[in-house]
Design a protein around this motif. Structure first.
Motif, PDB file in Angstrom:
ATOM      1  N   UNK A   1       0.793  -1.022   0.024  1.00 51.71           N
ATOM      2  CA  UNK A   1      -0.154   0.063   0.003  1.00 51.71           C
ATOM      3  C   UNK A   1       0.966   1.398  -0.128  1.00 51.71           C
ATOM      4  N   UNK A   2       1.969   1.290   0.957  1.00 46.23           N
ATOM      5  CA  UNK A   2       2.917   2.342   0.699  1.00 46.23           C
ATOM      6  C   UNK A   2       3.482   2.662  -0.608  1.00 46.23           C
ATOM      7  N   UNK A   3       3.947   1.526  -1.171  1.00 47.42           N
ATOM      8  CA  UNK A   3       4.567   1.767  -2.430  1.00 47.42           C
ATOM      9  C   UNK A   3       3.721   2.021  -3.549  1.00 47.42           C
ATOM     10  N   UNK A   4       2.561   1.696  -3.458  1.00 45.90           N
ATOM     11  CA  UNK A   4       1.437   2.137  -4.395  1.00 45.90           C
ATOM     12  C   UNK A   4       1.143   3.579  -4.120  1.00 45.90           C
ATOM     13  N   UNK A   5       0.653   3.924  -3.100  1.00 48.74           N
ATOM     14  CA  UNK A   5       0.663   5.439  -2.580  1.00 48.74           C
ATOM     15  C   UNK A   5       1.902   6.261  -3.394  1.00 48.74           C
ATOM     16  N   UNK A   6       3.225   5.867  -3.052  1.00 50.09           N
ATOM     17  CA  UNK A   6       4.206   6.566  -3.396  1.00 50.09           C
ATOM     18  C   UNK A   6       4.411   6.637  -4.888  1.00 50.09           C
ATOM     19  N   UNK A   7       3.931   5.598  -5.577  1.00 46.62           N
ATOM     20  CA  UNK A   7       3.971   5.647  -7.098  1.00 46.62           C
ATOM     21  C   UNK A   7       2.810   6.635  -7.799  1.00 46.62           C
ATOM     22  N   UNK A   8       1.755   6.692  -6.872  1.00 44.57           N
ATOM     23  CA  UNK A   8       0.569   7.470  -7.410  1.00 44.57           C
ATOM     24  C   UNK A   8       0.932   8.846  -7.259  1.00 44.57           C
ATOM     25  N   UNK A   9       1.728   9.300  -6.001  1.00 47.67           N
ATOM     26  CA  UNK A   9       2.187  10.724  -5.605  1.00 47.67           C
ATOM     27  C   UNK A   9       3.120  11.141  -6.967  1.00 47.67           C
ATOM     28  N   UNK A  10       4.133  10.123  -7.239  1.00 47.92           N
ATOM     29  CA  UNK A  10       4.903  10.686  -8.213  1.00 47.92           C
ATOM     30  C   UNK A  10       4.293  10.769  -9.450  1.00 47.92           C
ATOM     31  N   UNK A  11       3.404  10.115  -9.851  1.00 44.16           N
ATOM     32  CA  UNK A  11       2.749  10.327 -11.159  1.00 44.16           C
ATOM     33  C   UNK A  11       1.698  11.628 -10.881  1.00 44.16           C
ATOM     34  N   UNK A  12       1.158  11.824  -9.856  1.00 40.91           N
ATOM     35  CA  UNK A  12       0.588  13.223  -9.708  1.00 40.91           C
ATOM     36  C   UNK A  12       1.341  14.505  -9.874  1.00 40.91           C
ATOM     37  N   UNK A  13       2.662  14.341  -9.270  1.00 43.60           N
ATOM     38  CA  UNK A  13       3.391  15.337  -9.184  1.00 43.60           C
ATOM     39  C   UNK A  13       3.992  15.640 -10.490  1.00 43.60           C
ATOM     40  N   UNK A  14       4.348  14.581 -11.389  1.00 47.75           N
ATOM     41  CA  UNK A  14       4.764  14.664 -12.934  1.00 47.75           C
ATOM     42  C   UNK A  14       3.520  15.109 -13.761  1.00 47.75           C
ATOM     43  N   UNK A  15       2.374  15.046 -13.335  1.00 47.12           N
ATOM     44  CA  UNK A  15       1.293  15.458 -14.118  1.00 47.12           C
ATOM     45  C   UNK A  15       0.801  16.889 -13.966  1.00 47.12           C
ATOM     46  N   UNK A  16       0.444  17.024 -12.516  1.00 46.15           N
ATOM     47  CA  UNK A  16      -0.232  18.264 -11.980  1.00 46.15           C
ATOM     48  C   UNK A  16       0.691  18.929 -11.121  1.00 46.15           C
ATOM     49  N   UNK A  17       1.770  18.655 -10.850  1.00 45.34           N
ATOM     50  CA  UNK A  17       2.617  19.482  -9.950  1.00 45.34           C
ATOM     51  C   UNK A  17       2.416  19.409  -8.447  1.00 45.34           C
ATOM     52  N   UNK A  18       1.363  18.495  -8.338  1.00 38.81           N
ATOM     53  CA  UNK A  18       0.919  18.371  -6.767  1.00 38.81           C
ATOM     54  C   UNK A  18       0.556  16.807  -6.454  1.00 38.81           C
ATOM     55  N   UNK A  19       0.660  16.463  -5.281  1.00 36.45           N
ATOM     56  CA  UNK A  19       0.096  15.054  -5.001  1.00 36.45           C
ATOM     57  C   UNK A  19      -1.305  15.220  -4.704  1.00 36.45           C
ATOM     58  N   UNK A  20      -2.100  14.223  -4.478  1.00 40.14           N
ATOM     59  CA  UNK A  20      -3.653  14.398  -3.755  1.00 40.14           C
ATOM     60  C   UNK A  20      -3.823  15.160  -2.507  1.00 40.14           C
ATOM     61  N   UNK A  21      -2.961  15.260  -1.910  1.00 45.31           N
ATOM     62  CA  UNK A  21      -3.025  16.041  -0.660  1.00 45.31           C
ATOM     63  C   UNK A  21      -2.361  17.436  -0.784  1.00 45.31           C
ATOM     64  N   UNK A  22      -1.788  17.794  -2.025  1.00 41.41           N
ATOM     65  CA  UNK A  22      -1.185  19.098  -2.193  1.00 41.41           C
ATOM     66  C   UNK A  22       0.063  19.447  -2.018  1.00 41.41           C
ATOM     67  N   UNK A  23       0.740  18.518  -1.695  1.00 44.39           N
ATOM     68  CA  UNK A  23       2.268  18.481  -1.710  1.00 44.39           C
ATOM     69  C   UNK A  23       2.967  18.874  -2.993  1.00 44.39           C
ATOM     70  N   UNK A  24       4.057  19.624  -3.059  1.00 44.12           N
ATOM     71  CA  UNK A  24       4.638  19.630  -4.261  1.00 44.12           C
ATOM     72  C   UNK A  24       5.894  18.781  -4.470  1.00 44.12           C
ATOM     73  N   UNK A  25       6.267  18.093  -3.324  1.00 41.59           N
ATOM     74  CA  UNK A  25       7.321  17.054  -3.475  1.00 41.59           C
ATOM     75  C   UNK A  25       7.182  15.906  -2.447  1.00 41.59           C
ATOM     76  N   UNK A  26       8.032  14.692  -2.562  1.00 43.38           N
ATOM     77  CA  UNK A  26       7.817  13.896  -1.710  1.00 43.38           C
ATOM     78  C   UNK A  26       8.839  13.942  -0.615  1.00 43.38           C
ATOM     79  N   UNK A  27       8.713  13.450   0.578  1.00 41.15           N
ATOM     80  CA  UNK A  27       9.542  13.784   1.516  1.00 41.15           C
ATOM     81  C   UNK A  27       9.477  14.821   2.323  1.00 41.15           C
ATOM     82  N   UNK A  28      10.290  15.186   3.476  1.00 45.86           N
ATOM     83  CA  UNK A  28       9.880  16.360   4.259  1.00 45.86           C
ATOM     84  C   UNK A  28      10.170  17.650   3.163  1.00 45.86           C
ATOM     85  N   UNK A  29       9.392  18.754   3.474  1.00 46.74           N
ATOM     86  CA  UNK A  29       9.485  19.819   2.833  1.00 46.74           C
ATOM     87  C   UNK A  29      10.667  20.422   3.177  1.00 46.74           C
ATOM     88  N   UNK A  30      11.372  21.430   2.174  1.00 43.02           N
ATOM     89  CA  UNK A  30      12.617  22.028   2.296  1.00 43.02           C
ATOM     90  C   UNK A  30      12.334  23.563   3.374  1.00 43.02           C
TER      91      UNK A  30
END
Length: 196
Positions: A124-153
């Motif tokens: 489930x974690x891997x699937x969520x991370x893969x989906x978030x990467x796709x979302x960032x690549x296509x829309x610039x944001x994850x489903x939760x609105x983050x612009x990158x994975x990991x801790x924010x700078x």
């Protein structure tokens, strides 16, 4: 014949208190591991290692659930069999003492279920991370609105490094900028001083 408790939580911000409360307390001795995954072999965990060394023939080891002993089926079975061979009674909340072939059979099934659940968590974690990467690549944001994975700078590392080189000291820069010395050290490694 002592009554011993073993508690384990996977992250440091979790508490063993609910496990202690459910088991009823009044133990002769308690051992615990905080922030240790169930995938780490039981005897590689400092708390469980100390517990296993302390246990004597006739003692009862109380645990909240089979997955507190671990999430690797073979390791859990080996651990319990070794304790039983030593004359220790393993008592799992809601299951009771593991005794005889029937107890070992139930333990084997529960250990396998714990391992399956761990595998499902990873999937489930891997699937969520893969989906978030796709979302960032296509829309610039994850489903939760983050612009990158990991801790924010949170800090501009280049500016921190430059200021620390100006002031000549990690401690002075940390105080002046209101950041930790570790943050300044990381910034310096990332942006080393260039000789003039």
């Amino acid at each position: 014949m002592a009554r011993i408790a073993y508690f384990r939580v996977s992250t440091r911000d979790q508490s063993i208190e609910s496990q202690r409360h459910t088991l009823g307390g009044s133990f002769d001795k308690e051992f615990s591991d905080h922030g240790v995954s169930g995938t780490v072999a039981a005897l590689e965990r400092p708390g469980f290692q100390a517990c296993a060394s302390y246990l004597r023939e006739g003692d009862t080891l109380c645990v909240y659930a089979v997955d507190r002993l671990g999430r690797d089926s073979i390791d859990v079975q080996t651990t319990v069999r070794d304790l039983m061979a030593k004359g220790v009674i393993v008592d799992v909340h809601g299951l009771g003492p593991i005794v005889g072939d029937a107890g070992v059979l139930v333990l084997t099934l529960l250990a396998q279920l714990a391992q399956m659940e761990r595998n499902r968590i990873i999937e489930r974690t891997d699937a969520g991370r893969a989906k978030a990467k796709i979302d960032i690549a296509t829309t610039g944001k994850t489903q939760k609105g983050a612009t990158s994975l990991g801790r924010p700078v949170q800090h501009d590392a280049q500016a921190i490094a430059a200021r620390s080189w100006e002031l000549g000291s990690i401690a002075k820069a940390a105080e002046a900028l209101g950041v930790s010395e570790a943050t300044v050290s990381r910034a310096r490694r990332q942006f080393p001083r260039v000789a003039a």
